[in-house]
Design a protein around this motif. Structure first.
Motif, short mmCIF file in Angstrom:
data_model
loop_
_atom_site.label_atom_id
_atom_site.label_comp_id
_atom_site.label_asym_id
_atom_site.label_seq_id
_atom_site.Cartn_x
_atom_site.Cartn_y
_atom_site.Cartn_z
N ASN A 255 0.81 -1.13 -0.06
CA ASN A 255 0.06 -0.06 0.05
C ASN A 255 0.82 1.39 0.24
N ILE A 256 1.96 1.26 0.61
CA ILE A 256 2.91 2.25 0.71
C ILE A 256 3.58 2.57 -0.86
N SER A 257 3.98 1.42 -1.59
CA SER A 257 4.39 1.62 -2.74
C SER A 257 3.43 2.29 -3.78
N GLN A 258 2.09 1.81 -3.35
CA GLN A 258 1.10 2.25 -4.35
C GLN A 258 0.61 3.48 -4.24
N SER A 259 0.77 4.05 -2.65
CA SER A 259 0.75 5.47 -2.44
C SER A 259 1.82 6.38 -3.03
N GLN A 417 -8.37 21.93 -11.55
CA GLN A 417 -8.20 20.54 -11.62
C GLN A 417 -7.02 19.90 -10.64
N PRO A 418 -5.87 20.55 -10.57
CA PRO A 418 -4.73 20.11 -9.59
C PRO A 418 -5.19 20.10 -8.25
N LEU A 419 -5.97 21.14 -7.96
CA LEU A 419 -6.61 21.24 -6.70
C LEU A 419 -7.64 20.02 -6.37
N THR A 420 -8.40 19.44 -7.20
CA THR A 420 -9.45 18.76 -7.11
C THR A 420 -8.58 17.33 -7.20
N GLN A 421 -7.45 17.09 -8.03
CA GLN A 421 -6.84 16.00 -7.95
C GLN A 421 -6.04 15.65 -6.82
N VAL A 422 -5.59 16.81 -5.92
CA VAL A 422 -4.80 16.55 -4.61
C VAL A 422 -5.90 16.24 -3.66
N ALA A 423 -7.23 16.79 -3.97
CA ALA A 423 -8.09 16.60 -2.88
C ALA A 423 -8.36 15.05 -3.06
N SER A 424 -8.71 14.29 -4.24
CA SER A 424 -8.91 12.88 -4.44
C SER A 424 -7.80 12.02 -4.13
N MET A 425 -6.80 12.64 -4.28
CA MET A 425 -5.44 11.62 -3.47
C MET A 425 -5.32 11.69 -2.06
N ALA A 426 -6.31 12.52 -1.43
CA ALA A 426 -6.34 12.89 0.11
C ALA A 426 -6.35 11.39 0.55
N ASN A 427 -7.31 10.56 0.18
CA ASN A 427 -7.56 9.32 0.78
C ASN A 427 -6.42 8.44 0.42
N LEU A 428 -5.80 8.46 -0.59
CA LEU A 428 -4.83 7.42 -0.72
C LEU A 428 -3.44 7.77 0.03
N LEU A 429 -3.32 9.22 0.13
CA LEU A 429 -2.18 9.35 0.64
C LEU A 429 -2.37 9.21 2.14
N GLN A 430 -3.48 9.45 2.88
CA GLN A 430 -3.76 9.35 4.34
C GLN A 430 -3.69 7.66 4.40
N SER A 431 -4.26 6.67 3.54
CA SER A 431 -4.09 5.44 3.56
C SER A 431 -2.50 4.85 3.64
N GLY A 432 -1.73 5.55 2.81
CA GLY A 432 -0.42 5.22 2.68
C GLY A 432 0.33 5.56 3.85
N VAL A 433 -0.01 6.64 4.43
CA VAL A 433 0.82 7.11 5.67
C VAL A 433 0.29 6.27 6.63
#
Length: 726
Positions: A255-259, A417-433
């Motif tokens: 999961n860290i690798s994917q994140s 769009q980048p703001l939206t992308q960063v927001a959409s990656m928040a769950n993946l980032l939190q999961s990775g951390v």
């Protein structure tokens, strides 16, 4: 209350010393490691009737129907699992990014490529705006009288009361009577295509380099975890359900690798895009840029509020994932025992309950974090509408060209769009951390004491073992072994007997240095064990357990595991000495017979013989036998006893036994009760003393069968009742 047993104090290392749930530590040692008991203490593997061995003990469902903890099963609950609390996101994220430090050069190149790629992408809309102006100017110029000037056309428009159109004409490069300049339009569009193509190529190269850096980092992280597991003390594994630990070193690292792979490149590109686009937007129109910036604080506020609520849900998700993996591993490992005792419903119910907890945590985490994307899209659409309206008014008033408004609208999309992308990656980032924190828990665990910088060497190999005032306890307030002193001379056999949980296995575990002494010292051939490297010490010891383990491979490979450098003749000699050769010759493929990891295609007794042959081949100076003949028939046991007698020559042997008939000829018999040696001496001496050993011996050989009348009411036994042994 009886003393807790000690089997779970063991570890199951792999061939490189890593505890992996089902391997050996070194060529001469076989170790197996169940989970901790329900009370957090280990459970002894020396079960008197041999019906519940170590592997099946750990595979038993962790809870009994009544809700009590099953003794000897894995210690479920919160042992070894992180609490469901908000993680320390900032420091954990910084530590995770710090793992990339060895790839600074590659990351610097990635940043440069990202800057170039984003710069080219940002320039694209402005160039397309020029193309729009060329088209618009051509359409307007075609409608104006040929031969006139722009100023004349503007004066005419003012005379007609159309001041806005007059201002627009003065800001445009219009040639009255001339239509669209397709040559200029083609050159502009070709330049735009080349810019976008170059941006894509640079972005591809950036992703390629970043992928190499991330995957190298994950490879190193796996290696660090592997090395860390080798340095962890045995008590660490006592408190870790096996599936939970496996989940940390497999699922969480994946999961860290994917994140990292999905977020690093996108975050960098998004940040640079926001900076570049914002600069161009202020260049085109400061007023519209301020309108676009209104979306930023709104986006940050919404993301922060949602992320705060989803953070703890991701911790719970990965915690329940580890627990579920542990439960599945336990049930599948002991599926035969589960079926024998008819516990399928209980296992399914336990799985269903844990699966439901994982479902709820995962649903909450993904749903809450998933709200971020539509929220950002809503805010972005509001910003888009405001820009379109204000921009249209500015074009109508002549303050801006149509091409600038068209470019600005594109930039507003590129900005949100980048703001939206960063927001959409928040769950993946939190999961990775969250996964990183769980892996860091393993990396930060207290390690065993290091080997001496200048280790001693064994100049003699006789196997003389001396315990000098040894004291040890698993828990500080519960004494186990106090002030124990004994000497095991070379060639002598020391038998250790006593009831289950008496501490017999603890004694040999201290010799193996699986645990450190609280006081006293143990020496091997005059050298303190703490002065030796652990691998040197364990290389001098051969250990055969009641619970056997064979690796996936051939019978020859499993025997040779005791000494990888052994010749074919030495392997065959060990096999013949332990009577493995007798049954292997009857197999179609002989020593090339492939057995699976569980060894299900050979009998329990044959597995035991192979593990004994493995110990023979290692040629140890000290031999430890823990009910090593419990799975063989009586005739084979007699033959093995003879073979072991030859093996024990000039070697010290520690034999843990329940069947006292196997240790009558031992030079020294230690009788243990509640972690203490209550008697010691030869077989004849202990029988003459008529103490604890006398009671144990006669309980096995001298007691008659219990009459049925002694065990049932006076009314008589039920029809068909059978007497049983005490």
């Amino acid at each position: 209350m009886s003393e807790p047993s000690e089997q779970n104090r063991r570890v199951e290392p792999n061939g490189h010393g890593q505890p992996n749930g089902h391997g050996q530590q070194d060529g001469s040692v076989e170790q197996h490691g169940p989970s901790a008991g329900a009370n957090g203490r280990p459970a002894d593997d020396n079960t008197q009737d041999g019906a519940m061995n170590q592997k099946t003990a750990r595979a038993t469902p962790a809870r009994l129907p009544g809700g009590g903890a099953a003794r000897g099963g894995p210690a479920w609950g919160n042992v070894g699992m992180p609490a469901e609390k908000s993680m320390n996101f900032g420091p954990s994220a910084r530590r995770l990014l710090g793992l990339l430090r060895p790839h600074r050069l590659s990351l610097s190149l990635v940043i440069l490529l990202a800057i170039a790629s984003v710069g080219l992408s940002v320039a694209g809309p402005k160039i397309l705006g020029y193309a729009t102006d060329v088209i618009f100017s051509g359409l307007i110029g075609k409608q104006l009288p040929a031969g006139s000037t722009v100023e004349q056309a503007a004066e005419g428009a003012r005379a007609d009361g159309n001041d806005g159109f007059a201002e627009l004409l003065l800001k445009m490069e219009v040639i009255p009577g001339v239509g669209i300049d397709f040559g200029q339009l083609g050159r502009i569009l070709l330049l735009a295509v080349l810019l976008f193509l170059a941006a894509s190529l640079l972005g591809w190269l950036q992703g390629y380099i970043l992928n190499g850096a991330v995957q190298s980092t994950i490879r190193q992280l796996r290696s660090d975890v592997e090395a860390k597991l080798n340095r962890l003390p045995l008590p660490y594994f006592d408190g870790q359900p096996r599936g939970e630990l496996l989940s940390r070193v497999t699922n969480d690292i994946d999961n860290i690798s994917q994140s990292l792979q999905q977020t690093l490149s996108q975050l960098l590109t998004s940040l640079l895009t926001v900076i570049g686009v914002l600069g161009v937007m202020f260049w085109i129109s400061p007023l519209l840029a301020v309108v676009a910036l209104i979306a930023v604080p709104a986006s940050v506020l919404v993301t922060k509020q949602i992320a705060k609520r989803s953070q703890k849900q991701f911790i719970a998700q990965w915690t329940h994932t580890g627990a579920l993996n542990g439960q599945i591993e336990e049930a599948f490992t002991g599926h035969e025992l589960v079926k024998v005792f008819g516990r399928q419903r209980e296992v399914e119910a336990a799985f269903g309950a844990k699966n439901e907890e994982l479902f709820k945590a995962s649903f909450a985490a993904q749903f809450v974090s998933g709200i971020i994307m539509p929220s950002m899209m809503f805010i972005g659409n509001l910003s888009y509408v405001l820009i379109a309206v204000i921009g249209g008014l500015r074009v109508a008033s002549g303050a801006m060209t149509l091409g600038d408004v068209q470019a600005f609208i594109q930039y507003s999309r590129q900005f949100t769009q980048p703001l939206t992308q960063v927001a959409s990656m928040a769950n993946l980032l939190q999961s990775g951390v969250a996964s990183a924190e769980r892996v860091f828990d393993v990396l930060d665990a207290d390690e065993q004491s290091p080997d001496p910088a200048e280790p001693a060497r064994l100049t003699e190999r006789h196997g003389r073992v001396e315990f000098a005032h040894v004291s040890f306890r698993y828990e500080p307030d519960k004494p186990l072994i106090d002030d124990l002193s004994l000497v095991a001379e070379p060639g002598h056999t020391v038998a250790i007997v006593g009831p289950t949980g008496a501490g017999k296995t603890t004694l040999v575990n201290l010799v193996m240095r699986f645990y450190e002494l609280d006081a006293g010292r143990i020496t091997l051939d005059g050298v303190d064990l703490t002065e030796l490297r652990r691998d040197t010490l364990r290389g001098e010891i051969g250990m055969v357990l009641q619970d056997t383990w064979l690796f996936g491979g051939t019978i020859r490979d499993n025997i040779a595991y005791g000494n990888p450098d052994a010749t074919e003749e030495e392997i065959l000699a060990a096999a013949k000495a332990t009577f493995v050769d007798r049954f292997v010759r009857s197999l179609p493929d002989g020593y090339d017979t492939v057995i699976d990891e569980e060894g299900n295609n050979v009998s329990a007794g044959e597995k035991q013989l192979i593990t004994i042959a493995r110990a023979f081949l290692s040629d140890p100076s000290l031999l430890i036998l823990d009910e090593a003949t419990s799975s063989v028939d009586t005739r084979t046991e007699v033959l093995l006893q003879r073979a072991m007698a030859a093996l024990r020559a000039d070697r010290t042997s520690f034999v843990i036994a329940h069947r006292l008939s196997t240790i009558r000829d031992a030079d020294l018999i230690l009788v243990m009760e509640s972690g203490r040696i209550v008697e010691q001496g030869s077989h004849a001496e202990l029988l003459a003393a008529q103490g604890a050993y006398h009671r144990l011996y006669h309980a096995q050989f001298s007691q008659p069968a219990v009459d049925v009348e002694d065990a049932v009411p006076a009314a008589g036994p039920p029809v068909g009742a059978m007497p049983h042994q005490r």
